[in-house]
Design a protein around this motif. Structure first.
Motif, PDB file in Angstrom:
ATOM      1  N   HIS A  23       1.251  13.881   5.556  1.00  0.00           N
ATOM      2  CA  HIS A  23       0.627  12.573   5.789  1.00  0.00           C
ATOM      3  C   HIS A  23       1.734  11.534   5.982  1.00  0.00           C
ATOM      4  O   HIS A  23       2.904  11.827   5.769  1.00  0.00           O
ATOM      5  CB  HIS A  23      -0.262  12.172   4.592  1.00  0.00           C
ATOM      6  CG  HIS A  23       0.470  12.166   3.280  1.00  0.00           C
ATOM      7  ND1 HIS A  23       0.426  13.222   2.398  1.00  0.00           N
ATOM      8  CD2 HIS A  23       1.294  11.246   2.705  1.00  0.00           C
ATOM      9  CE1 HIS A  23       1.178  12.946   1.336  1.00  0.00           C
ATOM     10  NE2 HIS A  23       1.715  11.755   1.497  1.00  0.00           N
ATOM     11  N   VAL A  24       1.341  10.331   6.365  1.00  0.00           N
ATOM     12  CA  VAL A  24       2.283   9.209   6.439  1.00  0.00           C
ATOM     13  C   VAL A  24       2.026   8.347   5.205  1.00  0.00           C
ATOM     14  O   VAL A  24       0.874   8.094   4.849  1.00  0.00           O
ATOM     15  CB  VAL A  24       2.058   8.385   7.729  1.00  0.00           C
ATOM     16  CG1 VAL A  24       2.939   7.146   7.744  1.00  0.00           C
ATOM     17  CG2 VAL A  24       2.322   9.253   8.963  1.00  0.00           C
ATOM     18  N   ALA A  25       3.092   7.897   4.538  1.00  0.00           N
ATOM     19  CA  ALA A  25       2.937   7.058   3.345  1.00  0.00           C
ATOM     20  C   ALA A  25       3.387   5.636   3.651  1.00  0.00           C
ATOM     21  O   ALA A  25       4.483   5.419   4.173  1.00  0.00           O
ATOM     22  CB  ALA A  25       3.759   7.631   2.189  1.00  0.00           C
ATOM     23  N   LEU A  26       2.522   4.657   3.378  1.00  0.00           N
ATOM     24  CA  LEU A  26       2.864   3.249   3.601  1.00  0.00           C
ATOM     25  C   LEU A  26       3.108   2.556   2.258  1.00  0.00           C
ATOM     26  O   LEU A  26       2.286   2.644   1.345  1.00  0.00           O
ATOM     27  CB  LEU A  26       1.724   2.531   4.333  1.00  0.00           C
ATOM     28  CG  LEU A  26       1.290   3.135   5.670  1.00  0.00           C
ATOM     29  CD1 LEU A  26       0.164   2.310   6.282  1.00  0.00           C
ATOM     30  CD2 LEU A  26       2.473   3.230   6.644  1.00  0.00           C
ATOM     31  N   MET A  27       4.232   1.887   2.153  1.00  0.00           N
ATOM     32  CA  MET A  27       4.611   1.219   0.911  1.00  0.00           C
ATOM     33  C   MET A  27       3.907  -0.145   0.775  1.00  0.00           C
ATOM     34  O   MET A  27       3.386  -0.677   1.764  1.00  0.00           O
ATOM     35  CB  MET A  27       6.136   1.046   0.880  1.00  0.00           C
ATOM     36  CG  MET A  27       6.922   2.360   0.922  1.00  0.00           C
ATOM     37  SD  MET A  27       6.620   3.421  -0.528  1.00  0.00           S
ATOM     38  CE  MET A  27       5.417   4.589   0.098  1.00  0.00           C
ATOM     39  N   PRO A  28       3.890  -0.742  -0.423  1.00  0.00           N
ATOM     40  CA  PRO A  28       3.136  -1.990  -0.607  1.00  0.00           C
ATOM     41  C   PRO A  28       3.658  -3.184   0.188  1.00  0.00           C
ATOM     42  O   PRO A  28       2.953  -4.169   0.370  1.00  0.00           O
ATOM     43  CB  PRO A  28       3.230  -2.262  -2.108  1.00  0.00           C
ATOM     44  CG  PRO A  28       4.216  -1.323  -2.654  1.00  0.00           C
ATOM     45  CD  PRO A  28       4.386  -0.209  -1.702  1.00  0.00           C
ATOM     46  N   ASP A  29       4.908  -3.106   0.699  1.00  0.00           N
ATOM     47  CA  ASP A  29       5.439  -4.243   1.470  1.00  0.00           C
ATOM     48  C   ASP A  29       5.305  -4.019   2.978  1.00  0.00           C
ATOM     49  O   ASP A  29       5.987  -4.655   3.770  1.00  0.00           O
ATOM     50  CB  ASP A  29       6.909  -4.489   1.112  1.00  0.00           C
ATOM     51  CG  ASP A  29       7.798  -3.269   1.391  1.00  0.00           C
ATOM     52  OD1 ASP A  29       7.252  -2.151   1.515  1.00  0.00           O
ATOM     53  OD2 ASP A  29       9.032  -3.416   1.480  1.00  0.00           O
ATOM     54  N   VAL A  30       4.440  -3.110   3.382  1.00  0.00           N
ATOM     55  CA  VAL A  30       4.330  -2.690   4.794  1.00  0.00           C
ATOM     56  C   VAL A  30       4.016  -3.856   5.745  1.00  0.00           C
ATOM     57  O   VAL A  30       3.225  -4.738   5.436  1.00  0.00           O
ATOM     58  CB  VAL A  30       3.278  -1.552   4.919  1.00  0.00           C
ATOM     59  CG1 VAL A  30       1.868  -2.055   4.647  1.00  0.00           C
ATOM     60  CG2 VAL A  30       3.374  -0.866   6.262  1.00  0.00           C
ATOM     61  N   HIS A  31       4.707  -3.860   6.910  1.00  0.00           N
ATOM     62  CA  HIS A  31       4.420  -4.854   7.953  1.00  0.00           C
ATOM     63  C   HIS A  31       4.909  -4.333   9.302  1.00  0.00           C
ATOM     64  O   HIS A  31       5.547  -3.293   9.384  1.00  0.00           O
ATOM     65  CB  HIS A  31       5.039  -6.221   7.617  1.00  0.00           C
ATOM     66  CG  HIS A  31       6.522  -6.198   7.409  1.00  0.00           C
ATOM     67  ND1 HIS A  31       7.089  -5.773   6.230  1.00  0.00           N
ATOM     68  CD2 HIS A  31       7.551  -6.537   8.213  1.00  0.00           C
ATOM     69  CE1 HIS A  31       8.409  -5.865   6.330  1.00  0.00           C
ATOM     70  NE2 HIS A  31       8.722  -6.312   7.527  1.00  0.00           N
ATOM     71  N   LEU A  32       4.596  -5.065  10.357  1.00  0.00           N
ATOM     72  CA  LEU A  32       4.910  -4.624  11.715  1.00  0.00           C
ATOM     73  C   LEU A  32       6.389  -4.348  11.930  1.00  0.00           C
ATOM     74  O   LEU A  32       7.240  -5.079  11.442  1.00  0.00           O
ATOM     75  CB  LEU A  32       4.478  -5.692  12.731  1.00  0.00           C
ATOM     76  CG  LEU A  32       3.020  -5.679  13.184  1.00  0.00           C
ATOM     77  CD1 LEU A  32       2.763  -6.826  14.133  1.00  0.00           C
ATOM     78  CD2 LEU A  32       2.640  -4.355  13.842  1.00  0.00           C
ATOM     79  N   GLY A  33       6.664  -3.278  12.667  1.00  0.00           N
ATOM     80  CA  GLY A  33       8.033  -2.942  13.040  1.00  0.00           C
ATOM     81  C   GLY A  33       8.055  -2.580  14.511  1.00  0.00           C
ATOM     82  O   GLY A  33       7.203  -3.029  15.278  1.00  0.00           O
ATOM     83  N   LYS A  34       9.005  -1.749  14.904  1.00  0.00           N
ATOM     84  CA  LYS A  34       9.088  -1.294  16.296  1.00  0.00           C
ATOM     85  C   LYS A  34       8.797   0.201  16.300  1.00  0.00           C
ATOM     86  O   LYS A  34       9.535   0.969  15.685  1.00  0.00           O
ATOM     87  CB  LYS A  34      10.503  -1.578  16.817  1.00  0.00           C
ATOM     88  CG  LYS A  34      10.582  -1.794  18.322  1.00  0.00           C
ATOM     89  CD  LYS A  34      11.953  -2.365  18.643  1.00  0.00           C
ATOM     90  CE  LYS A  34      12.374  -2.211  20.070  1.00  0.00           C
ATOM     91  NZ  LYS A  34      11.517  -2.674  21.110  1.00  0.00           N
TER      92      LYS A  34
END
Length: 393
Positions: free
Chosen positions: A42-53
């Motif tokens: 799976h992909v794990a997203l951290m609590p500070d996740v935001h847009l990237g490239k």
């Protein structure tokens, strides 16, 4: 359980530790990555996740037999270093401005480099490997040498902090400078060319990848490891200089022994074992948090920062957030906030207070406390720091 499984119709699930719903662009980015055929588990997203490239900043992507250079990003090996000193806050009394000015004089910021190369830099073993790096950077060796021991720009910083026991900590944030950026761009370009030639239908051209076993993969992996090493040593060189400055002001130049030292990347890829299998783990704006790993999660220049220890959470691929994460873009921050806001929000911090750093105002970032609350299953807090001096890149 602090994470939720996002409702996405992607071949691989996405687990998110964020306590806010993703915007439509962010959702699309998460789905794009989770639809790649070589994503592991799976992909794990951290609590500070935001847009990237290509991939979200704050995402952990484990892959089998492939790696995505743009997911690692262009600041290869960007990360944090911190040391706990034997000094206490009272010893800094009346010296903060002098310390800041000395740091600014001793450590180049922005695009600047050192006027000459110090011995610890020229002695670095990996210079002898320079001619094996991508041919596109072969004219940059002198610049790379001069930039080792320099901060860079953007959100890179150097801070003197106090913990809740009034103990002095030194902390800094930097990466692999111009050489890491150029190497990343060379390889991202190659990956995109390969994808075009193969007629790969990628959900996003920035997700072009290299397949393990190919010459292109080997070349990228070699340069990636070199850049990550450069970034770590760059932080060490600056930290040694920074430490000497503080010792000059609080201990008459007498050398001190750090009580704790931490140096960790938060933009990098490494081969690791997860769920019993060897995989490539890309942490794009995330810190490794295996059991007892020390990590650094900084707030913005008016907020708290945290020294943490990992809990080895399997579902996050033993990772945690790398900071508070941006709430708004740099341009938006400059439009929303004024210089008065900056002065107010950085009260009690000895730092530049001019329009040149308005895009780094604390209000442009998410609340670091909320981010920490969301990852109590990933890390435990070892020390809570508040900065008293901040030098911005």
């Amino acid at each position: 359980m602090a994470y939720e499984k996002l409702e996405l119709s992607s071949p691989s699930p996405v687990l998110s530790w964020a306590n806010h719903p993703l915007g439509s662009e962010e959702t699309k980015m998460a789905k794009n990555v989770a639809s790649l055929p070589f994503v592991f588990k799976h992909v794990a997203l951290m609590p500070d996740v935001h847009l990237g490239k290509g991939a979200l900043v704050g995402s952990v992507i484990a892959t089998k037999e492939a790696v995505i250079p743009a997911a690692v990003g262009v600041d290869i090996g960007c990360g944090m270093a911190a040391i706990k000193t034997p000094f206490n806050g009272d010893q800094l009394e009346g010296k903060l401005k002098k310390i800041r000015l000395d740091i600014e004089a001793a450590i180049p910021t922005g695009f600047n480099e050192n006027p000459d190369v110090e011995k610890t830099v020229s002695n670095w073993q990996r210079w002898r490997d320079f001619n094996n790096l991508h041919k596109g950077v072969q004219d940059l060796e002198v610049k790379a040498m001069r930039q080792m021991g320099s901060l860079g720009g953007g959100n890179h910083f150097i801070e003197v902090c106090l913990d809740s026991e009034n103990q002095v900590w030194l902390m800094l944030h930097s990466g692999s400078r111009n050489i890491g950026n150029k190497l990343a761009q060379c390889h991202i370009g190659t990956a995109k060319e390969l994808a075009k030639m193969a007629g790969n239908k990628l959900p996003d051209p920035d997700l072009a990848y290299f397949i393990a076993g190919t010459d292109e993969f080997k070349a990228y992996w070699h340069d990636l490891q070199w850049s990550q090493n450069y970034a770590k040593v760059n932080r060490d060189v600056m930290m040694a200089r920074f430490k000497r400055i503080v010792e000059k002001h609080v201990a008459g130049g007498k050398q001190s022994k750090p009580l704790l030292e931490v140096n960790c990347h938060h933009n990098y890829a490494e081969k690791e074992v997860h769920f019993g299998e060897e995989v490539y783990v890309t942490r794009k704006g995330a810190v490794r948090a295996q059991e007892n790993d020390y990590g650094i999660i900084p707030g913005s220049m008016g907020a708290k920062s945290y020294i943490v220890q990992g809990k080895g959470c399997a579902n996050s691929f033993c990772s945690c957030s790398h900071g508070a994460g941006r709430l708004m873009s740099r341009t938006k921050a400059k439009n929303v906030y004024t210089l008065d806001d900056l002065v107010k929000q950085t009260e009690g911090v000895e730092c530049r207070k001019d329009e040149g750093i308005l895009d780094e105002i604390p209000g442009a970032y998410k609340s670091i406390e909320e981010v920490m609350n969301q990852q109590s299953d990933l890390v435990k807090v070892v020390a809570t720091l508040k900065q008293v001096v901040c030098v911005k890149g």
